[in-house]
Design an enzyme around this catalytic site. Sequence first.
Site: not given
Length: 399
Positions: A375, A348, A372
């Site tokens: 994705s 929370g 590097e």
Amino acid sequence: MTAFSLEPAQLTWCGELRALAAERLRPLADKGEPGHVNRALVAELGALGLLSRLFTSGALDLCLMRESLAHACTEAETALALQGLGAHPVHAHGTAAQRARWLPGVVAGTTVAAFALSEPDAGSDAAALTLTATPSAGAVATPPGPVALDADPDGGSGWRLTGEKCWISNAPEADFYTVFARTTPGAGARGVTAFLVPADRPGLSGSPLDMLSPHPIGALAFDAVPVTAADVLGAPDRGFRVAMDTLNLFRPSVGAFAVGMAQAALDAAVAHTTSRDAFGGKLRDLQTVAHQVAEMSLRTEAARLMVYAAATAYDEGAPDVPRRAAMAKLLATETAQYVVDRAVQLHGARALRRGHLLEHLYREVRAPRVYEGASEVQRGIIAKELYRTHDTTTEEAGT
């Protein structure tokens, strides 16, 4: 030893590293100034012998170091990784003179290294580099010491580097840079050369970038910076191999960094849901909470195993290292993002307070999905390797 279990000695060492990170490295990290190299922290990594292990151990050892340090001190993990990333090309592809000149300082933590690959318009596409190395008769450097503009002792003419690098970790505060420049126009990946460029080389300047990062990230400007054959890492026009060799080693260990952060977030979530009173019991008693924690654990362990498998493949010289390295980085960094986000949700608002562990991890976990090789780049590598294997198998089968 298999890729899916660790020896008792390795498990003990990982525990010792986590303790060192918490007791000796965390206090130094807390004293560092955001956006600047924490040289005291780097020196302590050297004093503890961790920097020397970057060059005397394999990929799995590197992953265990990065995962263990990240669990307690992400700043120490990053400082160690950047030393390795910037200096590995020197260790693996440098001449005896280059290694003797630069690696002792890197290992001691007194010399800061940097890996200068990305450019403003060529981030993950190393073959698209535009930093130009133009042949220049008489431009020579004789490190250490000042640049001497006279004949190359190796009989070459040398080059002048002109262009920019961007998003470079440790810039502009590093002591030397592994720089990738185009030596043959129009040759793609085959026309790139790696150079070792000291930070005080004439014509080289840098500026910091205001980034979400505890360590410096900057841009480098090359205004006819002189380099010669004595500065080449590997061979002229073979720098792409130097870059990929380095990234294939460090991509799984980026995944290890992510796993360390995910484990820290998971541990925090388990502790919080065990102690937090809610709805007449503990948070852990709610099935929806327990199932979230179970999913976080499942994904973290799966990512850890893929990282270890990729590192072991690298150490054994397996032919599918690029695919395994890409898979490990992709799965682990995406997993860490998920796990940290879930941990924040379970905590929370308290997790969003400045200084909370999860607030820190929430900021740290985003960048590894980009650097590097983002994705999307990793998915491209995986697909390319799959189709290459398919095509080769089909050709060999004569179908």
